[in-house]
Design an enzyme around this catalytic site. Structure first.
Site, PDB file in Angstrom:
ATOM      1  N   LYS A   1       0.843  -1.203   0.000  1.00  0.00           N
ATOM      2  CA  LYS A   1       0.000   0.000   0.000  1.00  0.00           C
ATOM      3  C   LYS A   1       0.879   1.255   0.000  1.00  0.00           C
ATOM      4  O   LYS A   1       2.086   1.182   0.294  1.00  0.00           O
ATOM      5  CB  LYS A   1      -0.915  -0.026   1.220  1.00  0.00           C
ATOM      6  CG  LYS A   1      -0.189   0.035   2.554  1.00  0.00           C
ATOM      7  CD  LYS A   1      -1.106  -0.308   3.718  1.00  0.00           C
ATOM      8  CE  LYS A   1      -0.355  -0.248   5.039  1.00  0.00           C
ATOM      9  NZ  LYS A   1      -1.148  -0.793   6.149  1.00  0.00           N
TER      10      LYS A   1
ATOM     11  N   ARG B   1     -10.248  -0.401  14.873  1.00  0.00           N
ATOM     12  CA  ARG B   1     -10.241   0.253  13.568  1.00  0.00           C
ATOM     13  C   ARG B   1     -11.267  -0.511  12.748  1.00  0.00           C
ATOM     14  O   ARG B   1     -12.383  -0.710  13.204  1.00  0.00           O
ATOM     15  CB  ARG B   1      -8.813   0.242  12.983  1.00  0.00           C
ATOM     16  CG  ARG B   1      -8.579   1.299  11.933  1.00  0.00           C
ATOM     17  CD  ARG B   1      -7.106   1.423  11.510  1.00  0.00           C
ATOM     18  NE  ARG B   1      -6.572   0.224  10.893  1.00  0.00           N
ATOM     19  CZ  ARG B   1      -5.345   0.125  10.375  1.00  0.00           C
ATOM     20  NH1 ARG B   1      -4.526   1.176  10.405  1.00  0.00           N
ATOM     21  NH2 ARG B   1      -4.922  -1.001   9.839  1.00  0.00           N
TER      22      ARG B   1
ATOM     23  N   TYR C   1      15.537  31.136   4.940  1.00  0.00           N
ATOM     24  CA  TYR C   1      14.384  31.904   5.428  1.00  0.00           C
ATOM     25  C   TYR C   1      14.435  32.071   6.944  1.00  0.00           C
ATOM     26  O   TYR C   1      14.658  31.113   7.678  1.00  0.00           O
ATOM     27  CB  TYR C   1      13.085  31.187   5.071  1.00  0.00           C
ATOM     28  CG  TYR C   1      12.795  31.145   3.585  1.00  0.00           C
ATOM     29  CD1 TYR C   1      12.681  32.311   2.832  1.00  0.00           C
ATOM     30  CD2 TYR C   1      12.612  29.918   2.946  1.00  0.00           C
ATOM     31  CE1 TYR C   1      12.402  32.257   1.477  1.00  0.00           C
ATOM     32  CE2 TYR C   1      12.328  29.854   1.594  1.00  0.00           C
ATOM     33  CZ  TYR C   1      12.224  31.029   0.862  1.00  0.00           C
ATOM     34  OH  TYR C   1      11.954  30.974  -0.472  1.00  0.00           O
TER      35      TYR C   1
ATOM     36  N   MET D   1      11.496  24.732   0.068  1.00  0.00           N
ATOM     37  CA  MET D   1      10.648  23.824  -0.710  1.00  0.00           C
ATOM     38  C   MET D   1      11.462  22.883  -1.597  1.00  0.00           C
ATOM     39  O   MET D   1      11.175  21.691  -1.682  1.00  0.00           O
ATOM     40  CB  MET D   1       9.664  24.642  -1.563  1.00  0.00           C
ATOM     41  CG  MET D   1       8.597  23.799  -2.217  1.00  0.00           C
ATOM     42  SD  MET D   1       7.437  24.764  -3.210  1.00  0.00           S
ATOM     43  CE  MET D   1       6.495  25.622  -1.971  1.00  0.00           C
TER      44      MET D   1
HETATM   45  C1  LIG Z   1      -0.352  -1.729   6.842  1.00  0.00           C
HETATM   46  C2  LIG Z   1      -0.894  -3.034   7.273  1.00  0.00           C
HETATM   47  C3  LIG Z   1      -0.046  -4.135   7.472  1.00  0.00           C
HETATM   48  C4  LIG Z   1       1.462  -4.044   7.420  1.00  0.00           C
HETATM   49  O1  LIG Z   1       1.969  -3.440   8.597  1.00  0.00           O
HETATM   50  P1  LIG Z   1       3.546  -3.413   8.919  1.00  0.00           P
HETATM   51  O2  LIG Z   1       3.617  -3.036  10.349  1.00  0.00           O
HETATM   52  O3  LIG Z   1       4.137  -2.371   8.034  1.00  0.00           O
HETATM   53  O4  LIG Z   1       4.052  -4.778   8.640  1.00  0.00           O
HETATM   54  C5  LIG Z   1      -0.645  -5.365   7.746  1.00  0.00           C
HETATM   55  N1  LIG Z   1      -1.991  -5.494   7.852  1.00  0.00           N
HETATM   56  C6  LIG Z   1      -2.818  -4.452   7.691  1.00  0.00           C
HETATM   57  C7  LIG Z   1      -4.294  -4.654   7.834  1.00  0.00           C
HETATM   58  C8  LIG Z   1      -2.311  -3.190   7.411  1.00  0.00           C
HETATM   59  O5  LIG Z   1      -3.148  -2.147   7.277  1.00  0.00           O
END
Ligand SMILES: *Cc1c(COP(=O)(O)O)cnc(C)c1O
Length: 410
Positions: free
Chosen positions: A49, A146, A284, A332
């Site tokens: 992701k 969550r 700056y 920047m």
């Molecule tokens: C992001 C995520 C992971 C991976 O987490 P890491 O700590 O980076 O290994 C695994 N499962 C879910 C549901 C996630 O959202």
């Protein structure tokens, strides 16, 4: 659209100013390290992701699949589509919540696999699926608070989904909130809840069943009893440790210690070198004022590339294998270094913001510590303005590629 000439000249400019180097050999090595902790029956889902935590999801996905991962995890549908458009065929789980008819159409069209978090969402899916039976993944909340249905309602939720047309349960999973903590209390409580929910649903954790998975990177490292059918690792793929005590391995059995190599390096070029006199302010706000004759280097990278401005006057950069203090506000597109101790530094020389140069090393963890955040946030903070440049030879797994026998409910 760019003409051929324009696009090829952009490609040539990859290392002109500032860039992110992705070490494919380190990435394959990390996959091998993770697989060495796992039983051969356990699958590895590479979590890619957020553009593979800023590393570039297509390149990372291709490399980790060759090295022995068999699933990919993304947060959003567009992230999954990007992988499919690149020709990647591995199963892709969308970890985030998806609800709308358009999203469901895209999931089907691109052969992505959704996470079902609530009964309502399951009903919408069942009504919206147009094609053949869609594999779905049930998410239970065992203490992260969550996504997911409470573990206490797992039986009703699973019964509902089992009874719905057009859906088949490919996995039932949950997510750990504190796996990197030295105190295992909450992790063990989550594991107990997860297993109790699975058993209450009538499944045998070791039998023929949907897939079960619970562990993130830290969970994968700290306790093999969390592995079940699959682990979902993000951070450790990229060569960072979820906590310092997991780097040293002092609290782990020797067989669980991992030798991880950071995959990402961030580099930039010196664009100008100049001398300034005592009393001269830099950048700056003049938040740095020289107290002696000082040689400064201007470097072509800034906060629009993902170098956090809050590192101003705090961070170090590696120049010819030595540390140089960053001075004045990070701007920047550029930042300044005190290079008074480095003789005759030239324009065009490459400096290392994250990574190794000689014996010196700067990790995303070092930035995270300076900023009071975590390395995950540092990695995915690098912007697309920085080209991702692959280096190093990936290698192909010795491990037999997992036979994707479809395990659905009878
Ligand atoms: C992001 C995520 C992971 C991976 O987490 P890491 O700590 O980076 O290994 C695994 N499962 C879910 C549901 C996630 O959202």
């Amino acid at each position: 659209m760019l003409s051929w000439d324009q696009s090829s000249s952009i490609a040539l400019m990859q290392r002109e100013r500032a860039w992110v180097e992705i070490d494919l050999a380190a990435l394959s090595h990390n996959v091998q390290q993770i697989l060495s902790l796992m039983s051969p029956q356990t699958e590895l889902m590479a979590v890619v992701k957020a553009d593979a935590y800023g590393h570039g999801s297509v390149t990372v996905a291709q490399t980790v699949l060759q090295a022995g991962a068999s699933w990919l995890g993304v947060a959003t549908i567009p992230e999954g589509i990007e992988l499919r458009e690149a020709g990647i065929e591995a199963p892709i789980l969308v970890l985030g919540a998806t609800h709308t008819a358009d999203q469901i159409r895209a999931i089907e069209h691109w052969r992505l696999q959704p996470t079902l978090c609530t009964p309502k969402q399951a009903l919408v899916y069942s009504e919206s699926v147009r094609g053949s039976v869609l594999p779905v993944h049930i998410k239970l909340d065992t203490g992260m608070s969550r996504l997911g249905t409470s573990w206490e309602q797992a039986v009703e939720f699973v019964q509902l989904v089992k009874g719905l047309p057009n859906l088949s349960i490919d996995s039932i999973y949950s997510h750990l909130a504190t796996a990197e903590d030295l105190d295992p209390t909450i992790r063990k409580q989550q594991q107990k809840r997860y297993e109790a929910a699975i058993r209450a649903c009538g499944y045998d954790l070791a039998g023929k069943h949907p897939r079960f998975h619970l562990a993130n990177s830290a969970g994968t490292m700290v306790d093999p009893s969390l592995h079940y059918d699959m682990v979902r690792t993000g951070l450790i793929l990229y060569g960072l440790y979820p906590a310092e005590h997991l780097r040293s391995g002092s609290h782990l059995p020797p067989a669980s210690r991992l030798d991880l190599r950071p995959v990402m390096q961030v580099k930039a070029r010196v664009t100008q070198v100049k001398r300034i006199q005592p009393g001269t302010g830099v950048s700056y706000g003049h938040r740095f004022v020289a107290d002696r004759d000082t040689t400064i280097a201007v470097v072509g990278i800034g906060y629009a590339d993902g170098v956090p401005r809050n590192l101003s006057n705090k961070m170090k950069v590696l120049v010819r294998g030595q540390q140089a203090a960053q001075i004045g506000s990070i701007t920047m597109d550029q930042l300044m270094l005190d290079v008074s101790h480095i003789p005759a530094l030239q324009e065009g020389e490459v400096v290392t913001l994250l990574g190794q140069d000689g014996n010196e090393k700067i990790l995303a963890d070092d930035w995270a510590n300076l900023l009071g955040t975590i390395s995950w946030e540092i990695l995915c903070g690098f912007k697309h303005r920085l080209p991702r440049v692959s280096v190093g030879q990936p290698y192909v797994a010795k491990r037999a590629v997992f036979d994707p026998i479809k395990r659905t409910l009878g």
